[in-house]
Every structure is written in structure tokens, then in C-alpha cells.
Design a protein around this motif. Structure first.
Motif, PDB file in Angstrom:
ATOM      1  N   SER A   1       0.834  -1.207   0.000  1.00 58.10           N
ATOM      2  CA  SER A   1       0.000   0.000   0.000  1.00 58.10           C
ATOM      3  C   SER A   1       0.864   1.252   0.000  1.00 58.10           C
ATOM      4  O   SER A   1       0.556   2.235  -0.690  1.00 58.10           O
ATOM      5  CB  SER A   1      -0.894   0.023   1.233  1.00 58.10           C
ATOM      6  N   GLU A   2       1.938   1.222   0.789  1.00 60.95           N
ATOM      7  CA  GLU A   2       2.847   2.364   0.815  1.00 60.95           C
ATOM      8  C   GLU A   2       3.439   2.583  -0.575  1.00 60.95           C
ATOM      9  O   GLU A   2       3.502   3.705  -1.076  1.00 60.95           O
ATOM     10  CB  GLU A   2       3.993   2.128   1.807  1.00 60.95           C
ATOM     11  N   THR A   3       3.850   1.492  -1.198  1.00 61.44           N
ATOM     12  CA  THR A   3       4.462   1.589  -2.522  1.00 61.44           C
ATOM     13  C   THR A   3       3.457   2.118  -3.538  1.00 61.44           C
ATOM     14  O   THR A   3       3.806   2.937  -4.401  1.00 61.44           O
ATOM     15  CB  THR A   3       4.994   0.207  -2.958  1.00 61.44           C
ATOM     16  N   ALA A   4       2.217   1.662  -3.433  1.00 63.85           N
ATOM     17  CA  ALA A   4       1.191   2.126  -4.364  1.00 63.85           C
ATOM     18  C   ALA A   4       0.993   3.634  -4.232  1.00 63.85           C
ATOM     19  O   ALA A   4       0.928   4.360  -5.240  1.00 63.85           O
ATOM     20  CB  ALA A   4      -0.128   1.399  -4.103  1.00 63.85           C
ATOM     21  N   ALA A   5       0.927   4.122  -2.991  1.00 64.36           N
ATOM     22  CA  ALA A   5       0.731   5.561  -2.779  1.00 64.36           C
ATOM     23  C   ALA A   5       1.898   6.351  -3.345  1.00 64.36           C
ATOM     24  O   ALA A   5       1.717   7.381  -4.022  1.00 64.36           O
ATOM     25  CB  ALA A   5       0.566   5.846  -1.289  1.00 64.36           C
ATOM     26  N   VAL A   6       3.110   5.863  -3.100  1.00 69.29           N
ATOM     27  CA  VAL A   6       4.295   6.566  -3.603  1.00 69.29           C
ATOM     28  C   VAL A   6       4.337   6.505  -5.131  1.00 69.29           C
ATOM     29  O   VAL A   6       4.685   7.489  -5.791  1.00 69.29           O
ATOM     30  CB  VAL A   6       5.585   5.974  -2.989  1.00 69.29           C
ATOM     31  N   ALA A   7       3.970   5.354  -5.693  1.00 66.04           N
ATOM     32  CA  ALA A   7       3.991   5.213  -7.153  1.00 66.04           C
ATOM     33  C   ALA A   7       3.025   6.207  -7.802  1.00 66.04           C
ATOM     34  O   ALA A   7       3.343   6.818  -8.835  1.00 66.04           O
ATOM     35  CB  ALA A   7       3.636   3.780  -7.551  1.00 66.04           C
ATOM     36  N   HIS A   8       1.856   6.404  -7.185  1.00 66.31           N
ATOM     37  CA  HIS A   8       0.920   7.404  -7.712  1.00 66.31           C
ATOM     38  C   HIS A   8       1.511   8.806  -7.625  1.00 66.31           C
ATOM     39  O   HIS A   8       1.375   9.613  -8.539  1.00 66.31           O
ATOM     40  CB  HIS A   8      -0.407   7.352  -6.948  1.00 66.31           C
ATOM     41  N   TYR A   9       2.168   9.065  -6.488  1.00 65.65           N
ATOM     42  CA  TYR A   9       2.790  10.384  -6.332  1.00 65.65           C
ATOM     43  C   TYR A   9       3.854  10.604  -7.418  1.00 65.65           C
ATOM     44  O   TYR A   9       3.861  11.646  -8.085  1.00 65.65           O
ATOM     45  CB  TYR A   9       3.416  10.510  -4.938  1.00 65.65           C
ATOM     46  N   LEU A  10       4.721   9.606  -7.610  1.00 60.96           N
ATOM     47  CA  LEU A  10       5.793   9.762  -8.600  1.00 60.96           C
ATOM     48  C   LEU A  10       5.218   9.907 -10.002  1.00 60.96           C
ATOM     49  O   LEU A  10       5.720  10.684 -10.813  1.00 60.96           O
ATOM     50  CB  LEU A  10       6.754   8.570  -8.525  1.00 60.96           C
ATOM     51  N   ALA A  11       4.137   9.166 -10.296  1.00 57.75           N
ATOM     52  CA  ALA A  11       3.500   9.293 -11.608  1.00 57.75           C
ATOM     53  C   ALA A  11       2.996  10.722 -11.808  1.00 57.75           C
ATOM     54  O   ALA A  11       3.134  11.304 -12.877  1.00 57.75           O
ATOM     55  CB  ALA A  11       2.353   8.295 -11.726  1.00 57.75           C
ATOM     56  N   SER A  12       2.437  11.295 -10.739  1.00 56.47           N
ATOM     57  CA  SER A  12       1.894  12.654 -10.852  1.00 56.47           C
ATOM     58  C   SER A  12       2.995  13.686 -11.007  1.00 56.47           C
ATOM     59  O   SER A  12       2.757  14.796 -11.475  1.00 56.47           O
ATOM     60  CB  SER A  12       1.054  12.986  -9.614  1.00 56.47           C
ATOM     61  N   MET A  13       4.214  13.341 -10.596  1.00 59.81           N
ATOM     62  CA  MET A  13       5.321  14.284 -10.680  1.00 59.81           C
ATOM     63  C   MET A  13       6.069  14.200 -12.012  1.00 59.81           C
ATOM     64  O   MET A  13       7.081  14.869 -12.200  1.00 59.81           O
ATOM     65  CB  MET A  13       6.313  14.032  -9.538  1.00 59.81           C
TER      66      MET A  13
END
Lengths: 93, 445
Positions: free
Chosen positions: B340-352
Motif C-alpha cells: 500500500s505504501e508503494t502504491a501511494a508513492v507510485a501514484h505520487y511519482l507518476a503525478s510528478m
């Protein structure tokens, strides 16, 4: 990356390009991913060298091109409407 | 420095005492001049900063010019000897990629045209705060390193590059530049405040912005002139150059940002310090982590088991195929869900993403979606197979390394949390899957 210098001069315009064992394979096909819009002409003109990912963006083969491949690569470079492809000399990473 | 006993060196930095975290330290004690002593480290002391965002809230301990000169002496005239020193000591960059400084300098020397040298203080990694802390505590050390590098390479311009939202760091640097100007020290430095977005700290983006373009990553193509001749160094790297230029031995420390339940802490530790000692130092009451995130959101997960035998030394980590990156360490408690942590970070990185390159623009959101599905227990085996394909398809395909960091993180998560991947894959999400804890700046869509 090959260290040896290219000894043979490029063939003059109009000369047959694919002459095996003549010039050592040196150049690489590169894509500028910012200029690229995923139009895909490269994959049509150089099907042996360019594969499109599932979003339609090209992934050219890595590594130096053989002289036979070079002709196809040059066609793709010319065909790209975004001018996103180029042939990189060995020194240019 | 090298003569110090190993036991002392193991926890050096921050005066080898427990960190004065969370309470105002007796600043005068730390700031007492160390006449005739070697500089003990880069930082004056650690810092406790907000869990995310710029390291703005903490009131900086500031080394003014007089203290700086008492501590390390004036910057001597820079000669070619500095290049030899940098080469011999094997100094590498501390911005994340750890490229040998000598390699960058030699390639900068080969170029033609006016050279710009940049001290990059735009800390885009959301967890990292060591650069801002260094710039506030030892601004003159960074400026010395910048000017020494500029002088050695014959640069026409020296720039400190910062994020637009890091106001207090900018103020600290402006003050330091003012002090030098008043004291008549040579060397002109421009502070350039860029935009605040993630990729404004990427070196080709900085180079392009300083030459009149947008602060976005760019591709080096034959004949392209959008970036001029620009050399970008992380500020910690330049602080180390400043000490080498004075003939000091390399400081055997590393600046870290560690996020625990206590908060986000910046500290300086000896390079040989075991990772578990670092974690124990910042949060003595923490239980053993199930995994540790190394290098930040574009870094790698390592299992708690593996972490137990690692040090924070980059050379050690490289041998394991790991990296400390920009010095970020985050333990993940046993109750949390790594996927779940990785998923949240992956979404953040995608948005960046700068949204310039197709594989990053389309690939990262696709990857993030699949990781979310995996964490939620609704991913099929086909989804998992496609995730692995996507990771391979995106890696190395951007103009910058932003997508590579994201795929590295996700790939390491699949490995380290393999048991969870298996369990969640059988439609059994864990109870913790709904709560991601890692602090993320707002995701911009």
C-alpha cells in the motif's frame, strides 16, 4: 562502446551501403523521448530495429548497428515527422 | 579524522552525542570555535524538520562568516592540485547518483563555451531535508565549494539553485552572500530560485532553465545548445570539495534524513555506521522494522533481515545492488503494508512526471494502478505479469531518470514484499492495506 577508431571513410553517396565486413558497426539508433509523440512511422520503416511499447512509443534496439541495419535505421530517421530519431556516433552515449 | 578510534567514528557527526532532537539545543556550545581542529563534520548539529515539505519550520543554526573562518580557515587559492585531491579521494556526488566528481570535472573541462557551475539545493525528493539543513547551517562551506569548483574549471558563472518554496534556505544563502560581499571576499554567486515542482531539481532541467528555457528535463542531442555548458553538483558534494580544497582529509560521514515515528530528522553519521544503529539512534523505542526504504521515493526497499547487516556506506550498499541515494532512510513498522505504501508513492511519482516522455507519462500511472490493485487484493496473475512487463518497458526510456526511480521502487517492493504479493494476489488484502503512512505532498492531477 567500441574503442577502435573508424578506419574506413563513409561510402560516397550513391554507393551500395550494405557491404558486409567493410566499415565496423559503430552507430546506434537513438530516440529523443521528449520530441517523440508516438506516431509510429519508425516502427513501420524499420520493423527490425524499432518495437513499439503498449502505449505506442518506440524502443529502438540497443547497441551498435550493422551496416545492413544502418540503412533501415537511416530510413526511420528520415521518416520521423517529429525528427525525434538520430544515428549517434559511438562517442555520443 | 582518520586517527579517531573506530568506536567514536561509528556514530560521529552531531558531536558524537545523542541528538538534540526536538528540543532547542544549546546552540552556543555547538558553535564554539574549534581553533586548530579539523572540521568534525559538515553539519553543526542535526535538525528535526516537518514530516514533509520544505525544511522550513526549524530555526536554523547558522554559521556566520566569522565562525566559518575560525572553524575551517580561509579558502586557499585553488590550483590544479584540487582536481588531483578529488580524484585521489574518490569523492562522489551526494545528490543521489554518486557519480565521481573527477569524472564530471574532466568532462566539463573538455567542453568549449562559457561554463556555469551550479550548487543544486533544490531537494526534490520529498523525504530528503539534508541539503536544506546543510545550506542553513553551513552556507559558507557550500559557497566555498562552489567558488573553488568554478575557479578551477574557469567558469563564468556560479549559481545556487533552489526550489521556489524554500524561502528560509534562500534567506540563509542570501545572508551568507551578503556577509562575504561586506568582507570583500572574491567570487560572485547568483541565487536562482526555480519553480517548486519535483523535476525542477533535475540537472538537465536546471541547465535548460539557466539558459532561458523551461525548468524541465531535456535530452542531449548532437548539436543541441539548450543547456549551454553547465555543471550541476549537489550542495553536500560542494561542501566536501570546500574541505578538500583546504587540504583536509575527506570527512568520513554521510548526511542522512531519517523518517520515523519521532519525526523527520537530519543527522550526520560515520560512513561505517550500521543501518540498525542509525535507526536506534533516532528512535530508540522502535521495534525491528519489517523493511527499510533506502534512498527515498525513487529508491529501494530492503527487507528488515537484509537491513540488519547493512551499513550506510555507499560502497557497501553498491555491492548489494543498493544505494543510499540522497541519504534517505525510512523504516517500515511490522504493522504497515509495504504494497500500500508503494502504491501511494507510485501514484505520487507518476503525478510528478514532467509529462514530456510517453513511457513515463503513460507507463507510471499504469504501474501505479496495478500496484494499487495488488495492494487492494484485486489483481489477477495476469495483472502481475503485466506489471513486470511495464516495469521493464518503462525503465531507461525517459529523458531523465525519474521513471527509473519509480520502477526501481516498485520492482524492489515486489521482491521484498513477495509474501504480501502472493497473499494479496489470492485476494487477501491485509488489514493495514487501507492506511498508507508515508507522507506525500499533495498529488497534482
Amino acid at each position: 562502446m567500441r574503442g577502435g577508431a573508424v578506419r574506413t571513410a563513409p561510402p560516397p553517396a550513391g554507393a551500395p551501403v550494405s557491404r558486409p565486413a567493410a566499415a565496423p558497426p559503430t552507430e546506434r539508433l537513438r530516440v529523443d523521448p521528449i520530441a517523440c509523440r508516438g506516431i509510429g512511422v519508425c516502427a513501420l520503416t524499420a520493423p527490425d530495429l524499432v518495437e513499439l511499447d503498449r502505449w505506442g512509443f518506440p524502443a529502438p534496439v540497443d547497441g551498435p548497428l550493422t551496416s545492413a541495419e544502418r540503412e533501415q535505421a537511416a530510413r526511420a530517421v528520415r521518416a520521423c515527422p517529429r525528427q525525434a530519431l538520430w544515428l549517434a556516433p559511438p562517442a555520443h552515449r | 579524522m582518520s586517527a579517531q578510534p573506530a568506536a567514536m567514528a561509528s556514530l560521529m557527526g552531531v558531536s558524537t552525542r545523542p541528538l538534540p532532537l526536538g528540543r532547542p539545543a544549546a546552540a552556543t556550545e555547538e558553535l564554539s570555535p574549534q581553533v586548530g581542529e579539523e572540521p568534525r563534520g559538515l553539519l553543526l548539529r542535526g535538525a528535526l524538520v516537518p514530516r514533509s515539505g520544505p525544511a522550513d519550520a526549524s530555526r536554523p543554526v547558522h554559521d556566520d562568516l566569522a565562525m566559518h573562518l575560525r572553524r575551517v580557515g580561509p579558502l586557499p587559492r585553488v590550483t590544479a592540485e584540487l582536481l588531483v585531491r578529488v580524484e585521489e579521494t574518490g569523492l562522489t556526488g551526494h545528490g543521489g547518483a554518486h557519480v565521481p566528481v573527477a569524472v564530471k570535472w574532466r568532462s566539463a573541462r573538455r567542453g568549449t563555451g562559457p561554463l556555469t557551475v551550479v550548487a543544486n539545493g533544490a531537494e526534490s525528493e520529498p523525504l530528503s531535508a539534508k541539503d536544506a539543513t546543510l545550506l542553513r547551517q553551513r552556507p559558507h562551506l557550500v559557497l566555498d565549494g562552489l567558488l573553488a569548483t568554478a575557479s578551477l574549471l574557469g567558469a563564468v558563472r556560479a549559481v545556487v539553485w533552489l526550489h521556489g518554496d524554500d524561502h528560509r534556505t534562500a534567506a540563509a544563502i542570501e545572508t551568507a552572500i551578503g556577509e562575504r560581499w561586506s568582507a570583500g571576499l572574491p567570487g560572485r554567486v547568483d541565487v536562482v530560485v526555480g519553480p517548486s515542482h519535483y523535476l525542477a531539481g533535475e540537472s538537465s532541467a536546471i541547465a535548460q532553465a539557466l539558459h532561458g528555457g523551461p525548468a524541465l528535463p531535456t535530452v542531449r542531442r548532437p548539436g543541441s545548445t539548450t543547456t549551454g555548458r553547465t555543471l550541476v553538483h549537489n550542495v553536500e558534494t560542494l561542501a566536501r570539495v570546500a574541505l578538500l580544497a583546504r587540504g583536509h582529509d575527506p570527512v568520513p560521514t554521510v548526511l542522512l534524513t531519517v523518517l520515523t515515528d519521532v519525526g523527520r530528522q537530519v543527522l550526520e553519521v560515520g560512513t561505517r555506521t550500521p543501518l540498525v544503529d542509525v535507526l536506534g539512534l533516532v528512535d530508540p523505542h522502535a521495534t525491528a522494522p519489517q523493511a527499510v526504504l533506502l534512498g527515498g521515493y525513487g529508491g529501494t526497499w530492503v527487507s528488515g533481515h537484509t537491513a540488519a547487516r547493512l551499513t550506510v556506506d555507499e560502497a557497501d550498499l553498491r555491492r548489494e545492488g543498493l544505494s543510499i541515494g540522497a541519504g534517505v532512510v525510512v523504516p517500515l513498522g511490522p504493522e504497515a503494508c509495504g504494497l500500500s505504501e508503494t502504491a501511494a508513492v507510485a501514484h505520487y511519482l507518476a503525478s510528478m512526471s514532467a509529462r514530456q516522455c510517453g513511457p513515463c507519462l503513460f507507463g507510471l500511472p499504469a504501474i501505479a494502478e496495478t500496484v494499487t490493485a495488488l495492494a487492494d487484493g484485486r489483481a489477477s496473475r495476469r495483472d502481475l505479469a503485466r506489471l513486470r512487463q511495464d516495469l521493464a518497458a518503462v525503465t531507461g526510456r525517459g529523458a531523465c531518470h525519474h521513471p527509473d526511480g519509480a520502477t526501481r521502487l516498485v520492482a524492489s517492493a515486489l521482491e521484498v514484499f513477495a509474501a504480501d504479493v502472493d497473499g494479496h494476489g489470492r485476494r487477501r488484502p491485509c488489514a493495514a492495506a487501507r492506511f498508507a503512512r508515508l507522507p506525500l505532498p499533495p498529488v497534482l492531477r
